[in-house]
Design an enzyme around this catalytic site. Structure first.
Site, PDB file in Angstrom:
ATOM      1  N   ARG A 155       0.813  -1.222   0.000  1.00  0.00           N
ATOM      2  CA  ARG A 155       0.000   0.000   0.000  1.00  0.00           C
ATOM      3  C   ARG A 155       0.847   1.273   0.000  1.00  0.00           C
ATOM      4  O   ARG A 155       0.363   2.337  -0.346  1.00  0.00           O
ATOM      5  CB  ARG A 155      -0.897   0.048   1.244  1.00  0.00           C
ATOM      6  CG  ARG A 155      -1.886  -1.093   1.343  1.00  0.00           C
ATOM      7  CD  ARG A 155      -2.513  -1.135   2.721  1.00  0.00           C
ATOM      8  NE  ARG A 155      -3.120   0.127   3.092  1.00  0.00           N
ATOM      9  CZ  ARG A 155      -4.310   0.537   2.662  1.00  0.00           C
ATOM     10  NH1 ARG A 155      -5.027  -0.234   1.879  1.00  0.00           N
ATOM     11  NH2 ARG A 155      -4.782   1.708   3.028  1.00  0.00           N
ATOM     12  N   ASP A 170      -1.568  11.511   3.649  1.00  0.00           N
ATOM     13  CA  ASP A 170      -1.124  12.868   3.967  1.00  0.00           C
ATOM     14  C   ASP A 170      -0.894  12.976   5.463  1.00  0.00           C
ATOM     15  O   ASP A 170      -1.534  12.317   6.262  1.00  0.00           O
ATOM     16  CB  ASP A 170      -2.146  13.902   3.488  1.00  0.00           C
ATOM     17  CG  ASP A 170      -2.021  14.133   1.990  1.00  0.00           C
ATOM     18  OD1 ASP A 170      -1.145  13.496   1.376  1.00  0.00           O
ATOM     19  OD2 ASP A 170      -2.799  14.921   1.439  1.00  0.00           O
TER      20      ASP A 170
END
Ligand code: 4GX
Length: 249
Positions: A155, A170
């Site tokens: 991932r 983020d």
């Protein structure tokens, strides 16, 4: 990056890893995956991979030689860059997102999945670079642990997640638990959706989500908050959250 798993149950890895996010990443050749069965590296008629522990006691151990030869072959798949050989066991360092982020920069990760009572300690000391653990509980073999590592590392590889999902990586919510999520219907026998989420005011929505993330982290995982630097706004939101809880009683 490529993953190589040394396992007596190669189908377990192949079956699980070729589905979903990891399966797609393999198809798109963003990651490589091969499995290596120590049994294929035995030379006796019974293809023996295990033996009794010196000193006695219950159970069997995996022998060094088939494991060593499997790792040696797996290493040949790496043409350039760093290889790390990792043995999965509860005696290892507990895996964290940060450890996995570091691993995602390797060119090859060789994961060794033990069965029985484990492996001869000399294999861990001489062939493995590190020992990693899922956590303080015992599963029946290292395969599921290796799959967790493969999934979580895949991932992190650029291009593997769609843009929508990658936004989740983020940094501003890093080290916090997620905020609560709701979808239709607006109202059901299970309750109502918080009004702010229906407001269309994205500044208010982001503020509410950050407050929930901070509040839940404070309630459920105070250990995570101890090591996180909060901005002035985050500290204020957390204070608001705590005051609102007290208003309840
Ligand atoms: N996080 N297991 C390893 C074999 C074993 C037994 C004794 C060394 C000593 C595990 C975990 C885990 C079960 C994998 C026992 N190896 N792996 N296996 N927790 O429980 O990674």
């Amino acid at each position: 990056m490529r993953f190589d798993v040394v396992t007596l149950f190669p189908e377990m890895i192949q079956e699980a890893a070729t589905n979903g996010v990891t399966g797609k990443a393999i198809e798109q050749e963003r990651v490589g995956l091969s499995v290596w069965n120590p049994r294929d590296y035995t030379h006796d008629k019974h293809r023996t991979v295990d033996d009794r522990p010196y000193g006695g006691g219950p159970g069997m151990l995996m022998k060094c030689q088939p494991l060593c030869d499997a790792v040696k072959d797996a290493r040949k798949k790496n043409e350039k860059g760093d290889t790390k050989v990792v043995y999965m066991s509860p005696q290892g360092k507990q895996i964290t997102q940060n450890l996995l982020i570091e691993a995602s920069h390797l060119s090859q990760l060789i994961l060794v999945a033990g069965r029985y009572e484990g492996v001869d300690e000399r294999f861990i000391n001489s062939v493995c670079d590190e020992e990693w653990s899922l956590g303080d509980y015992v599963i029946s073999g290292g395969e599921l642990a290796a799959l967790v590592v493969i999934d979580a590392v895949t991932r992190l590889i650029p291009g593997v997640l769609g843009d929508d999902d990658s936004a989740k990586q983020d940094s501003y919510m890093d080290g916090l638990l997620d905020y609560p999520h709701f979808t239709r219907p607006e109202e059901s026998e299970l309750g109502v959706v918080p009004n702010v989420l229906l407001s269309g005011n994205h500044q208010l929505i982001n503020r509410w989500r950050m407050k929930q993330a901070l509040g839940r982290t404070a309630l459920r995982r105070p250990d995570l908050l101890k090591v996180k630097e909060l901005s002035a706004e985050q500290s204020a939101l957390l204070e608001e959250f705590k005051n609102e809880i007290q208003d309840l009683d």
